[in-house]
Motif scaffolding. Structure first.
Motif, PDB file in Angstrom:
ATOM      1  N   ILE A 181     -14.887  80.423  12.819  1.00 13.43           N
ATOM      2  CA  ILE A 181     -14.962  80.895  14.082  1.00 13.43           C
ATOM      3  C   ILE A 181     -15.843  80.091  14.897  1.00 13.43           C
ATOM      4  CG2 ILE A 181     -16.928  82.584  13.424  1.00 13.43           C
ATOM      5  CD1 ILE A 181     -13.878  83.492  15.508  1.00 13.43           C
ATOM      6  N   SER A 182     -16.920  79.536  14.106  1.00 10.37           N
ATOM      7  CA  SER A 182     -18.099  78.581  14.915  1.00 10.37           C
ATOM      8  C   SER A 182     -17.397  77.039  14.832  1.00 10.37           C
ATOM      9  CB  SER A 182     -19.112  78.848  14.233  1.00 10.37           C
ATOM     10  OG  SER A 182     -19.079  78.200  12.883  1.00 10.37           O
ATOM     11  N   ASN A 183     -15.972  76.583  14.510  1.00 10.15           N
ATOM     12  CA  ASN A 183     -15.953  75.576  14.637  1.00 10.15           C
ATOM     13  C   ASN A 183     -15.553  74.998  15.999  1.00 10.15           C
ATOM     14  OD1 ASN A 183     -15.459  72.993  13.277  1.00 10.15           O
ATOM     15  ND2 ASN A 183     -13.188  73.489  13.239  1.00 10.15           N
ATOM     16  N   PRO A 184     -14.596  75.791  16.814  1.00 12.05           N
ATOM     17  CA  PRO A 184     -14.413  75.134  18.138  1.00 12.05           C
ATOM     18  C   PRO A 184     -15.282  74.618  18.914  1.00 12.05           C
ATOM     19  CG  PRO A 184     -13.323  77.330  17.781  1.00 12.05           C
ATOM     20  CD  PRO A 184     -14.328  77.119  16.753  1.00 12.05           C
ATOM     21  N   VAL A 209     -26.832  64.064  13.396  1.00  9.19           N
ATOM     22  CA  VAL A 209     -26.335  63.540  12.323  1.00  9.19           C
ATOM     23  C   VAL A 209     -25.483  64.735  11.685  1.00  9.19           C
ATOM     24  CG1 VAL A 209     -26.904  62.269  10.146  1.00  9.19           C
ATOM     25  CG2 VAL A 209     -28.205  61.627  12.369  1.00  9.19           C
ATOM     26  N   THR A 210     -24.259  64.429  11.365  1.00  7.77           N
ATOM     27  CA  THR A 210     -23.462  65.290  10.457  1.00  7.77           C
ATOM     28  C   THR A 210     -23.651  65.164   9.187  1.00  7.77           C
ATOM     29  OG1 THR A 210     -21.353  64.061  10.888  1.00  7.77           O
ATOM     30  CG2 THR A 210     -21.955  65.743  12.496  1.00  7.77           C
ATOM     31  N   THR A 211     -23.482  65.983   8.191  1.00 10.36           N
ATOM     32  CA  THR A 211     -23.735  65.829   6.717  1.00 10.36           C
ATOM     33  C   THR A 211     -22.516  66.463   5.968  1.00 10.36           C
ATOM     34  OG1 THR A 211     -25.010  68.037   6.386  1.00 10.36           O
ATOM     35  CG2 THR A 211     -26.271  65.943   7.117  1.00 10.36           C
ATOM     36  N   ASP A 212     -21.361  66.554   6.587  1.00 10.26           N
ATOM     37  CA  ASP A 212     -20.082  66.906   5.975  1.00 10.26           C
ATOM     38  C   ASP A 212     -18.986  65.763   6.615  1.00 10.26           C
ATOM     39  OD1 ASP A 212     -20.580  69.103   3.982  1.00 10.26           O
ATOM     40  OD2 ASP A 212     -21.132  70.064   5.728  1.00 10.26           O
ATOM     41  N   TYR A 213     -17.896  65.750   5.735  1.00 14.26           N
ATOM     42  CA  TYR A 213     -16.862  64.651   6.218  1.00 14.26           C
ATOM     43  C   TYR A 213     -16.244  65.370   7.213  1.00 14.26           C
ATOM     44  CZ  TYR A 213     -17.900  61.690   2.116  1.00 14.26           C
ATOM     45  OH  TYR A 213     -18.407  60.803   1.223  1.00 14.26           O
ATOM     46  N   ASP A 214     -15.965  66.364   7.516  1.00 13.26           N
ATOM     47  CA  ASP A 214     -15.320  67.094   8.537  1.00 13.26           C
ATOM     48  C   ASP A 214     -16.204  67.547   9.749  1.00 13.26           C
ATOM     49  OD1 ASP A 214     -12.635  66.703   7.790  1.00 13.26           O
ATOM     50  OD2 ASP A 214     -12.332  68.931   8.686  1.00 13.26           O
ATOM     51  N   PHE A 215     -15.973  67.000  10.957  1.00 19.28           N
ATOM     52  CA  PHE A 215     -16.890  67.505  11.981  1.00 19.28           C
ATOM     53  C   PHE A 215     -16.864  69.040  12.166  1.00 19.28           C
ATOM     54  CE2 PHE A 215     -17.980  68.324  16.480  1.00 19.28           C
ATOM     55  CZ  PHE A 215     -19.251  67.685  16.649  1.00 19.28           C
ATOM     56  N   GLN A 216     -17.880  69.543  12.499  1.00 18.20           N
ATOM     57  CA  GLN A 216     -18.147  71.061  12.797  1.00 18.20           C
ATOM     58  C   GLN A 216     -18.740  71.260  13.914  1.00 18.20           C
ATOM     59  OE1 GLN A 216     -20.045  74.128  13.185  1.00 18.20           O
ATOM     60  NE2 GLN A 216     -18.375  75.352  11.975  1.00 18.20           N
ATOM     61  N   GLY A 217     -17.738  72.121  14.800  1.00 21.30           N
ATOM     62  CA  GLY A 217     -18.089  72.361  16.173  1.00 21.30           C
ATOM     63  C   GLY A 217     -19.714  72.384  16.578  1.00 21.30           C
ATOM     64  N   VAL A 223     -12.766  59.884  16.057  1.00 22.79           N
ATOM     65  CA  VAL A 223     -11.364  59.691  17.050  1.00 22.79           C
ATOM     66  C   VAL A 223     -11.410  61.331  17.508  1.00 22.79           C
ATOM     67  CG1 VAL A 223      -8.762  59.901  16.935  1.00 22.79           C
ATOM     68  CG2 VAL A 223     -10.076  58.151  15.901  1.00 22.79           C
ATOM     69  N   GLU A 224     -11.711  62.355  16.587  1.00 22.06           N
ATOM     70  CA  GLU A 224     -11.420  63.820  17.168  1.00 22.06           C
ATOM     71  C   GLU A 224     -12.359  63.906  18.341  1.00 22.06           C
ATOM     72  OE1 GLU A 224     -12.685  68.439  15.715  1.00 22.06           O
ATOM     73  OE2 GLU A 224     -12.655  66.401  14.246  1.00 22.06           O
ATOM     74  N   LEU A 225     -13.844  63.499  18.364  1.00 26.56           N
ATOM     75  CA  LEU A 225     -14.684  63.760  19.550  1.00 26.56           C
ATOM     76  C   LEU A 225     -14.121  62.943  20.749  1.00 26.56           C
ATOM     77  CD1 LEU A 225     -18.128  63.671  17.484  1.00 26.56           C
ATOM     78  CD2 LEU A 225     -16.957  65.500  18.476  1.00 26.56           C
ATOM     79  N   MET A 226     -13.614  61.743  20.547  1.00 22.76           N
ATOM     80  CA  MET A 226     -13.166  60.813  21.624  1.00 22.76           C
ATOM     81  C   MET A 226     -11.936  61.564  22.296  1.00 22.76           C
ATOM     82  SD  MET A 226     -13.840  56.945  20.818  1.00 22.76           S
ATOM     83  CE  MET A 226     -12.766  56.981  19.489  1.00 22.76           C
ATOM     84  N   ALA A 227     -11.150  62.280  21.397  1.00 25.45           N
ATOM     85  CA  ALA A 227     -10.138  63.177  22.008  1.00 25.45           C
ATOM     86  C   ALA A 227     -10.476  64.553  22.766  1.00 25.45           C
ATOM     87  CB  ALA A 227      -8.970  63.324  20.949  1.00 25.45           C
ATOM     88  N   ALA A 283     -17.867  71.344  32.194  1.00 25.30           N
ATOM     89  CA  ALA A 283     -16.944  70.491  31.110  1.00 25.30           C
ATOM     90  C   ALA A 283     -16.981  71.271  29.659  1.00 25.30           C
ATOM     91  CB  ALA A 283     -17.734  69.121  31.003  1.00 25.30           C
ATOM     92  N   GLN A 284     -17.817  71.691  29.222  1.00 23.45           N
ATOM     93  CA  GLN A 284     -17.747  72.366  28.146  1.00 23.45           C
ATOM     94  C   GLN A 284     -16.706  73.492  27.766  1.00 23.45           C
ATOM     95  OE1 GLN A 284     -21.645  73.869  26.551  1.00 23.45           O
ATOM     96  NE2 GLN A 284     -22.650  72.126  27.739  1.00 23.45           N
ATOM     97  N   ARG A 285     -16.435  74.148  28.960  1.00 23.00           N
ATOM     98  CA  ARG A 285     -15.582  75.140  29.308  1.00 23.00           C
ATOM     99  C   ARG A 285     -14.061  74.356  28.953  1.00 23.00           C
ATOM    100  NH1 ARG A 285     -18.774  77.526  32.782  1.00 23.00           N
ATOM    101  NH2 ARG A 285     -17.604  76.607  34.682  1.00 23.00           N
ATOM    102  N   THR A 286     -13.826  73.479  29.547  1.00 20.01           N
ATOM    103  CA  THR A 286     -12.633  72.555  29.486  1.00 20.01           C
ATOM    104  C   THR A 286     -12.391  72.173  28.092  1.00 20.01           C
ATOM    105  OG1 THR A 286     -12.740  71.810  31.738  1.00 20.01           O
ATOM    106  CG2 THR A 286     -11.582  70.379  30.329  1.00 20.01           C
ATOM    107  N   ILE A 287     -13.222  71.548  27.231  1.00 18.74           N
ATOM    108  CA  ILE A 287     -13.185  71.021  26.207  1.00 18.74           C
ATOM    109  C   ILE A 287     -12.992  72.165  25.230  1.00 18.74           C
ATOM    110  CG2 ILE A 287     -14.413  70.083  24.105  1.00 18.74           C
ATOM    111  CD1 ILE A 287     -16.091  68.538  26.085  1.00 18.74           C
ATOM    112  N   LEU A 288     -13.570  73.266  25.070  1.00 18.67           N
ATOM    113  CA  LEU A 288     -13.072  74.443  24.576  1.00 18.67           C
ATOM    114  C   LEU A 288     -11.906  74.764  24.844  1.00 18.67           C
ATOM    115  CD1 LEU A 288     -14.118  76.774  22.294  1.00 18.67           C
ATOM    116  CD2 LEU A 288     -14.893  78.114  24.313  1.00 18.67           C
TER     117      LEU A 288
END
Length: 487
Positions: free
Chosen positions: A86-89, A147-155, A174-178, A385-390
């Motif tokens: 639920i907190s990942n987006p 700095v993230t501390t897991d292999y998958d990015f968390q929102g 790549v995900e963040l650039m997308a 812009a945050q609303r657009t990304i979400l």
């Protein structure tokens, strides 16, 4: 945890690095310690301070976030997974920090002001969100990294203002650039881990493989089932079992293994974990981000057991994708699973090679180099812009493919070439009305936004200008009405 190290007066004019963590598990603090170690290897850093933000918060706040998390992991893992999802987006949570968090953040803000950092590195989303608000309020004028501390990015790690964000692997970048973030603000460095002064020993292939069975720092009871299952294995092996701070678990395992002679060595909490990782041939335990990164840097493949739903399950998926791990989902088959790895000719060696390819032992040093060399102006992401990304994320769209008034555009500092803002296109149209010059430039200036009606614009300008009187920028985006014109 608050630790400080200072250099001699010869480097008194160097960088002042503040590392902010949060003791929710050991991984975030371990990453902070790794960055602190990397600071010691540089001659341009005058002073370093590490602060666990929970340690200066109220007892109730610390208990809710720290101890409460482990209660949920142990008793309600499905709720942990739900909370992660639920907190990942990205940018699901926008706006000011809630009042309870703001009150508990007051000592952290005071510590930041006292230390006067030139660079701040956050290894947890809590201080990252706080730093974003301080940048936008003009309280902090330091280069800031997440700095993230897991292999998958968390929102949750994505905030509205920062200089650099560091992810564990290229797919996260790549995900963040997308999502719309500019390439110059995102780097895939790996997860920071401490490095060892001595080269790893050469593994003796004539001896039976050594298993390193870890119960984690808190001593998870699952380790007892793992050890009991290894008693039925047919392969030759030795095993070192690390029980962490759980003395009762250590005593139970010690009572379980005497019949196996000297095959097993049982330890409680130990500071020799880095050396054990270098000596072992196969790790058995949970895929926490730091544990997995340390194993990969040591060329140590993993048998994954009892992963925490959410981030650890995703960590395990990545390691298995790389060929550096296998996962056991049933307690009754753990011994058989390990046996399969050891008995198949060449399989363990192939997994060790995969682990070495996956490892990023220099991640902490790379984080420091990237941040200290980063542009001095932060990247700010407007709330529009945050609303657009979400919205794009929830609808499974790539935000950079959007067109029209809600599409994303970037403002790029003409002098440095770095992106300083991510906006909606209609916000850019509004900026052009006040900041476009007669020769086709766009020059941002303070004091031109209405105090009441342009509050969002004022906070963005404050962060981008950093006290300057003017900032010439160009816009980049899919269909922007303002175009960079040749001089």
């Amino acid at each position: 945890m608050r630790t400080t190290s200072a250099r001699s007066s010869a480097t008194a004019s160097g960088q002042r690095v503040l590392i902010l963590s949060a003791g929710v598990g050991s991984g975030h603090n371990s990453a902070a310690a790794a960055v602190q170690q990397a600071c010691a290897a540089r001659g341009d850093i005058a002073e370093v301070q590490v602060l666990d933000v929970l340690q200066v918060s109220s007892v109730l706040y610390r208990a809710m976030l720290g101890k409460g998390y482990f209660v949920l992991v142990e008793d309600l893992p499905w709720l942990v997974e739900w909370g992660y999802d639920i907190s990942n987006p990205p940018f699901r949570r926008r706006g000011p920090i809630d009042p309870w968090t703001r009150v508990n953040a007051s000592p952290v803000v005071s510590a930041i002001k006292r230390f006067r950092p030139t660079a701040v590195i956050c290894t947890h989303f809590l201080p990252a969100q706080l730093l974003a608000s301080l940048i936008l309020r003009g309280v902090v004028d330091a280069k800031t990294a997440v700095v993230t501390t897991d292999y998958d990015f968390q929102g949750l790690s994505l905030s509205g203002a920062f200089h650099k964000i560091f992810v564990a692997r290229e797919e996260g970048r790549v995900e963040l650039m997308a999502l719309g973030l500019p390439p110059d603000r995102v780097a895939a460095t790996g997860i920071p881990i401490t490095t060892q002064p001595n080269p790893p020993p050469v593994r003796d292939t004539t001896k039976p493989p050594m298993l390193l069975i870890s119960a984690g720092a808190t001593g998870g009871d699952y380790a007892f089932s793992v050890v009991r299952q290894t008693l039925h294995m047919r392969s030759a092996f030795t095993a070192t079992i690390v029980c962490g701070h759980n003395d009762a678990l250590r005593q139970r395992i010690e009572a379980l293994v005497p019949s196996a002679g000297d095959r097993y060595r049982v330890l409680g909490f130990t500071t020799e974990m880095p050396q054990l990782l270098q000596q072992a041939d196969l790790f058995v335990g949970k895929p926490g981000g730091l544990s997995a990164s340390e194993c990969m840097a040591a060329g140590l493949p993993m048998v994954l057991v009892n992963p925490i739903p959410g981030q650890e399950v995703r960590n395990g998926d990545y390691l298995m994708e790389q060929g550096a791990a296998v996962r056991c989902n049933a307690a009754a088959t753990i011994g058989w699973k390990i046996d399969e790895v050891l008995r198949e000719p060449g399989r363990l060696q192939l997994m060790q090679a995969a682990a070495r390819r996956t490892g990023r032992p220099d991640a902490a040093a790379d984080v420091l180099s990237e941040l200290l060399g980063a542009p001095s102006r932060p990247l700010v992401v407007s709330r529009a812009a945050q609303r657009t990304i979400l919205a794009a994320s929830e609808q499974r769209f790539v935000a950079t493919d959007l067109t029209g008034p809600s599409s994303l555009v970037r403002l790029v500092d003409r002098a440095s070439g770095s992106t300083v803002a991510l906006l909606q296109e209609e916000e850019l149209v509004d900026l052009e009305k006040r900041y476009a010059t007669t020769d086709g430039d766009l020059v941002l200036r303070p004091g031109r936004a209405s105090l009441v009606l342009r509050w969002e614009e004022r906070r963005l300008l404050r962060a981008m200008l950093r006290g300057d009187d003017a900032l010439p920028v160009r816009s980049e985006g899919p269909r922007t009405p303002f175009r960079d014109r040749p001089r």
